[in-house]
Design a protein around this motif. Structure first.
Motif, short mmCIF file in Angstrom:
data_model
loop_
_atom_site.label_atom_id
_atom_site.label_comp_id
_atom_site.label_asym_id
_atom_site.label_seq_id
_atom_site.Cartn_x
_atom_site.Cartn_y
_atom_site.Cartn_z
N ALA A 176 89.72 -21.63 -19.69
CA ALA A 176 89.58 -23.07 -19.45
C ALA A 176 88.20 -23.40 -18.88
O ALA A 176 87.55 -24.36 -19.30
N TYR A 177 87.74 -22.58 -17.93
CA TYR A 177 86.43 -22.81 -17.32
C TYR A 177 85.32 -22.69 -18.36
O TYR A 177 84.45 -23.56 -18.46
N PHE A 178 85.33 -21.60 -19.15
CA PHE A 178 84.25 -21.40 -20.11
C PHE A 178 84.29 -22.43 -21.23
O PHE A 178 83.24 -22.86 -21.72
N ALA A 179 85.47 -22.86 -21.64
CA ALA A 179 85.56 -23.93 -22.64
C ALA A 179 84.98 -25.22 -22.08
O ALA A 179 84.23 -25.93 -22.77
N SER A 198 83.61 -3.60 -4.56
CA SER A 198 82.17 -3.83 -4.69
C SER A 198 81.90 -5.32 -4.47
O SER A 198 82.81 -6.15 -4.55
N PRO A 199 80.64 -5.67 -4.22
CA PRO A 199 80.30 -7.09 -4.10
C PRO A 199 80.70 -7.88 -5.35
O PRO A 199 81.03 -9.06 -5.27
N VAL A 200 80.72 -7.22 -6.48
CA VAL A 200 81.09 -7.89 -7.73
C VAL A 200 82.54 -8.34 -7.69
O VAL A 200 82.89 -9.42 -8.16
N LEU A 201 83.41 -7.51 -7.11
CA LEU A 201 84.83 -7.81 -7.11
C LEU A 201 85.36 -8.20 -5.73
O LEU A 201 86.57 -8.27 -5.53
N ALA A 202 84.46 -8.50 -4.78
CA ALA A 202 84.91 -8.97 -3.46
C ALA A 202 85.72 -10.25 -3.62
O ALA A 202 86.66 -10.49 -2.88
N THR A 203 85.35 -11.07 -4.57
CA THR A 203 86.18 -12.19 -5.00
C THR A 203 86.73 -11.79 -6.36
O THR A 203 85.96 -11.50 -7.28
N ALA A 204 88.02 -11.75 -6.47
CA ALA A 204 88.66 -11.28 -7.70
C ALA A 204 88.31 -12.18 -8.88
O ALA A 204 88.14 -13.40 -8.71
N PRO A 205 88.23 -11.60 -10.07
CA PRO A 205 88.00 -12.42 -11.26
C PRO A 205 89.16 -13.40 -11.48
O PRO A 205 90.29 -13.12 -11.07
N ALA A 206 88.88 -14.48 -12.11
CA ALA A 206 89.90 -15.48 -12.42
C ALA A 206 90.89 -14.91 -13.43
O ALA A 206 90.56 -14.01 -14.20
N ALA A 207 92.07 -15.47 -13.42
CA ALA A 207 93.06 -15.11 -14.43
C ALA A 207 92.50 -15.47 -15.80
O ALA A 207 91.74 -16.44 -15.93
N PRO A 208 92.85 -14.73 -16.85
CA PRO A 208 92.29 -15.01 -18.18
C PRO A 208 92.45 -16.46 -18.63
O PRO A 208 91.51 -17.03 -19.18
N ALA A 209 93.58 -17.08 -18.39
CA ALA A 209 93.76 -18.48 -18.82
C ALA A 209 92.83 -19.40 -18.05
O ALA A 209 92.26 -20.34 -18.62
#
Length: 182
Positions: free
Chosen positions: A27-30, A12-23
């Motif tokens: 780091a990004y959200f922090a 789907s367009p949502v996952l056309a770019t895979a989500p980042a690895a949890p770590a």
């Protein structure tokens, strides 16, 4: 005849770019939270009497007079290099805001303050969302509070009012073309 395995559908367009690895996501959200805060957290802290930060309104004088966060310091972004030294203590973190999500004024002000050595966060939503969430503002005429917008803040059913056009609201939009103060 061998059984055919169904082909995986295209992502789907949502996952056309895979989500980042949890770590990486953590780091990004922090990091994001180190740079931003929201109007609800600022309001809650101020209402509780917090003194560990100062709020800076980076808009023009005309915009400031129309309505600003009570207790905020008025420091238009263009005046930061000249006036920050006498208005702000570099040891106290700053939360800066401008008009709202469609304005980069707070980002420019935060950059200018950071370059001067201040620890700074940008208040997401700016004065627009402060007002839309029903928080009190200080104006040239005194203090006032607008009803909360049910699209941005929980509002009990009996208190809901029709949402006004935010473009026509002088508390959430600049009154003139050059009125951002940026």
């Amino acid at each position: 005849m061998p059984l055919q395995t169904p082909r995986p559908a295209a992502p789907s367009p949502v996952l056309a770019t895979a989500p980042a690895a949890p770590a990486d996501a953590a780091a990004y959200f922090a990091a994001r939270l180190a740079f931003h805060t929201d109007v609800a957290d600022v309001h809650t802290a101020l209402a509780a009497g917090a003194t560990d930060f100062v709020v800076v309104d980076s808009r023009s004088s005309e915009a400031w007079d129309q309505g600003h966060v009570p207790g905020a310091v008025h420091l238009p972004a263009a005046r930061i290099p000249q006036d920050a030294g006498e208005l702000l203590d570099p040891a106290v973190p700053v939360v800066v805001y401008c008009w709202g999500p469609g304005c980069d004024g707070a980002t420019r002000a935060a950059l200018a303050l950071a370059r001067l050595g201040h620890r700074v966060k940008e208040m997401l939503g700016g004065i627009e969302y402060w007002i839309r969430e029903g928080y009190e503002v200080e104006t040239r005429q005194g203090r006032e509070r607008r009803p909360a917008d049910p699209l941005t803040a929980p509002v009990p059913a009996p208190l809901r009012v029709p949402v006004t056009d935010p473009v026509a609201d002088p508390l959430t939009a600049p009154v003139g073309a050059g009125d951002c103060g940026c």
